[in-house]
Every structure is written in C-alpha cells, then in structure tokens.
Design an enzyme around this catalytic site. Structure first.
Site, PDB file in Angstrom:
ATOM      1  N   LEU A  15       0.565  -1.094  -0.429  1.00  0.00           N
ATOM      2  CA  LEU A  15      -0.024   0.499  -0.205  1.00  0.00           C
ATOM      3  C   LEU A  15       0.728   0.765  -0.452  1.00  0.00           C
ATOM      4  O   LEU A  15       2.369   1.782   0.489  1.00  0.00           O
ATOM      5  CB  LEU A  15      -1.058  -0.274   1.061  1.00  0.00           C
ATOM      6  CG  LEU A  15      -2.043  -0.727   0.993  1.00  0.00           C
ATOM      7  CD1 LEU A  15      -2.968  -1.069   2.545  1.00  0.00           C
ATOM      8  CD2 LEU A  15      -3.134  -0.156   0.196  1.00  0.00           C
ATOM      9  N   ASP A  16       0.858   2.489  -0.915  1.00  0.00           N
ATOM     10  CA  ASP A  16       1.097   3.897  -0.348  1.00  0.00           C
ATOM     11  C   ASP A  16       1.237   3.784   0.390  1.00  0.00           C
ATOM     12  O   ASP A  16       0.409   3.549   1.685  1.00  0.00           O
ATOM     13  CB  ASP A  16       0.755   4.934  -2.045  1.00  0.00           C
ATOM     14  CG  ASP A  16       0.734   3.984  -3.131  1.00  0.00           C
ATOM     15  OD1 ASP A  16       1.787   3.836  -3.064  1.00  0.00           O
ATOM     16  OD2 ASP A  16       0.313   4.429  -3.869  1.00  0.00           O
ATOM     17  N   PRO A  17       2.714   4.721   1.502  1.00  0.00           N
ATOM     18  CA  PRO A  17       2.314   5.599   1.888  1.00  0.00           C
ATOM     19  C   PRO A  17       1.072   6.130   2.679  1.00  0.00           C
ATOM     20  O   PRO A  17       0.417   5.723   3.672  1.00  0.00           O
ATOM     21  CB  PRO A  17       3.130   6.244   2.459  1.00  0.00           C
ATOM     22  CG  PRO A  17       4.154   5.734   1.301  1.00  0.00           C
ATOM     23  CD  PRO A  17       3.543   4.996   0.387  1.00  0.00           C
ATOM     24  N   ALA A  51      -2.134   5.762   1.621  1.00  0.00           N
ATOM     25  CA  ALA A  51      -3.146   4.539   1.997  1.00  0.00           C
ATOM     26  C   ALA A  51      -3.542   4.004   2.956  1.00  0.00           C
ATOM     27  O   ALA A  51      -2.274   3.712   3.521  1.00  0.00           O
ATOM     28  CB  ALA A  51      -2.740   3.878   0.452  1.00  0.00           C
TER      29      ALA A  51
END
Length: 301
Positions: free
Chosen positions: A46-48, A50
């Site tokens: 997951l992107d930071p 998100a």
C-alpha cells in the site's frame, strides 16, 4: 555454519488496518519487532498515504503470500476531478487543470470502460522497474519515464458517492497488480476533466477485511505479550481459496519430507491445486494426482 536468525519461530497472519503515513515495509518491521518474529512479509504493498488492509505473514505463513497477492481486492477511493498531478495522487504537483465537471451519469457511464480485462499503464511514480531502476527514482531524478501497459482484471468499478462537483467516491474490486492512481488518471482523461486520487483505502484483500484489522497503536501497546500472539490468524487463513484434502498418517510422513503422499479427497480433478492437512495442521500445498498430493511447498509447523 549458517547464522541463526534472531527472533522466534512464530507463524501465522496478522491483519493490520494500516494508517496513512508509514510505508508497507515500516509496518512489517513494526509487526516483526512486536512479535519478536524471525521472518515476516506482506501480501501487497500500500502507498504510504493509503489506509486499510495490509496482511502481514509471519514464519511459515510467508509461503502462502502468493495466494493472497493473487486474490481479488476491494478499494474505496476518492477522485479529485479537475486536476492532474505528476504522481496521480494528492502527494504530487498539479500539472493540469480543467473547469469541466462531469455529471454523475457521465461518470457512471465512463466507468463501464474500466471493467473486465483492461490494459493499464502504471503511474510514473511507482515501483515498476525500468532497466533495473525503480520508475519513481527515475521520475524524481527528472527523467521522462515511459512505462508499458499491463493487463488488469477489474471485477467491478462503481460510483458510490458524489460529495460535490469536485469529488467522486468509487469502489473497485480488482485482481493482482492494479494501480488505483492509474484508474483515477485515466478516468479523468476519459471524462475530459483530469483527475487524481485524493484518498485510498483497501477495504478487503482475499479473506482479510480492514474492519477486522489490528491498528498499529494496538500492536505497539501489546508488543511482546501473549495478547498480541492471540490475535494471529493461522497459516491456512491464506489458503482459503483452494480446497483442503486430508493426509493419511503414512501420507503425512512422506509430505513432511517433500515427497508425494496419500490424501483423502473427493470431487477434485487430476492436477487440481490444493493443500493437505493432518491433525488440524497444514502440511503442504501442491497438485492432486490420483489420490496423492505432489507438494510444491511444505510447511514446517
């Protein structure tokens, strides 16, 4: 002589409800420390910025990670209409703007073109490798990154809310390798108004749900305690999408040694992928062939 790994031989899944901010790797490291585990990994970055499901596998559960990575996942995200950014999310710089705002019906109609087997170009600021380098590293260095389109299965993509003219809330169920940022970018392009992801939450991933996840604050509060151990899900939680067969006593001995072993099964086709258990514990994953499981992965539990 091989060096002994630090930490405990502990196996299972801990489903984290990731907050915005930390990287997926930072979350895994926190969980690994809190459980004093010698081995850990996650099933899907997951992107930071998100939030939501980040399934962390410990010990022997890491052997089941591919089954969660390949499973369907659901995302809820908000698209900011009227603006494109260089990162396709709110972290980047605005590179184009438009005063056009589509109707709800226009958005819903456009979404039909993103369902099924689609070809998707990843964001330039992504972890995709280009000639051995991460695309985001090249993009940050000012290089003009060109990425190849790749297939993505989108099970469903729906407009669930329209708070105002500038924002649309969508829910997507998709397969492995999907970039929500690309969906927002391409939707904005198709609507003629630009778009980027404002917020993103992974609602579920395979069998794991954010609503049942553990917060990082709770992980820290329960670190190195039996209470945290008790929150672990079993290794086989990562195998829910493939059938279970039961090994015979003699078959269990052979499977533990990595050899084909006799199993009790019904209704399976020759060559079907399945997993074998004995005395309530998973033994191996492999192919079913004429009454035997031919193991591809063996669990040391």
């Amino acid at each position: 002589m091989a060096r002994k790994k630090k930490g405990r031989d502990i196996s299972g899944w801990l489903v984290i409800d990731k907050p915005a901010g930390p990287t997926s790797t930072a979350v895994v490291n926190k969980v690994k420390w809190a459980l004093n585990a010698n081995k850990a990994g996650h099933a899907g970055t997951l992107d930071p910025a998100a939030t939501g499901v980040l399934a962390v596998a410990l010990g022997e559960a890491t052997k089941t990670v591919p089954y969660i990575t390949d499973a369907l996942k659901a995302y809820e995200f908000t698209v900011r209409l009227g603006q494109a950014t260089n990162t396709d999310d709110a972290e980047g710089e605005v590179i184009a703007e438009s005063g056009l705002r589509p109707s709800d019906a226009g958005i819903a109609e456009a979404l039909h073109g993103f369902v099924g087997e689609v070809m998707q170009v990843p964001p330039k600021f992504s972890a995709v490798k280009v000639d051995g380098e991460r695309a985001y590293a090249l993009a940050r260095g000012g290089e003009d990154v060109t990425l190849e389109a790749r297939p993505l299965w989108v099970e469903s993509l729906l407009l669930t809310d329209r708070p105002d003219a500038d924002h649309a809330v969508l829910e997507m169920v998709c397969g492995k390798g999907g970039y929500v940022r690309s969906i927002a970018r391409d939707l904005g392009h198709k609507l003629g108004c630009h778009g980027h992801v404002l917020s993103l939450r992974r609602v579920w991933s395979g069998p794991f749900e954010a609503a049942a996840g553990v917060t990082l604050d709770r992980v820290e509060a329960l670190a190195r305690t039996p209470e945290l151990d008790a929150l672990l899900l079993p290794v086989e939680a990562g195998l829910c999408d493939i059938p279970e067969v039961r090994a015979t006593e003699a078959g269990a001995v052979r499977l533990r040694n990595g050899n084909p072993g006799m199993v009790i099964a019904s209704g399976l086709d020759y060559g079907a992928e399945c997993w074998a258990s004995f005395d309530g514990k998973p033994l191996a994953v492999g192919d079913y062939r004429g009454g035997e499981l031919h193991p591809a992965r063996v669990f040391n539990l």
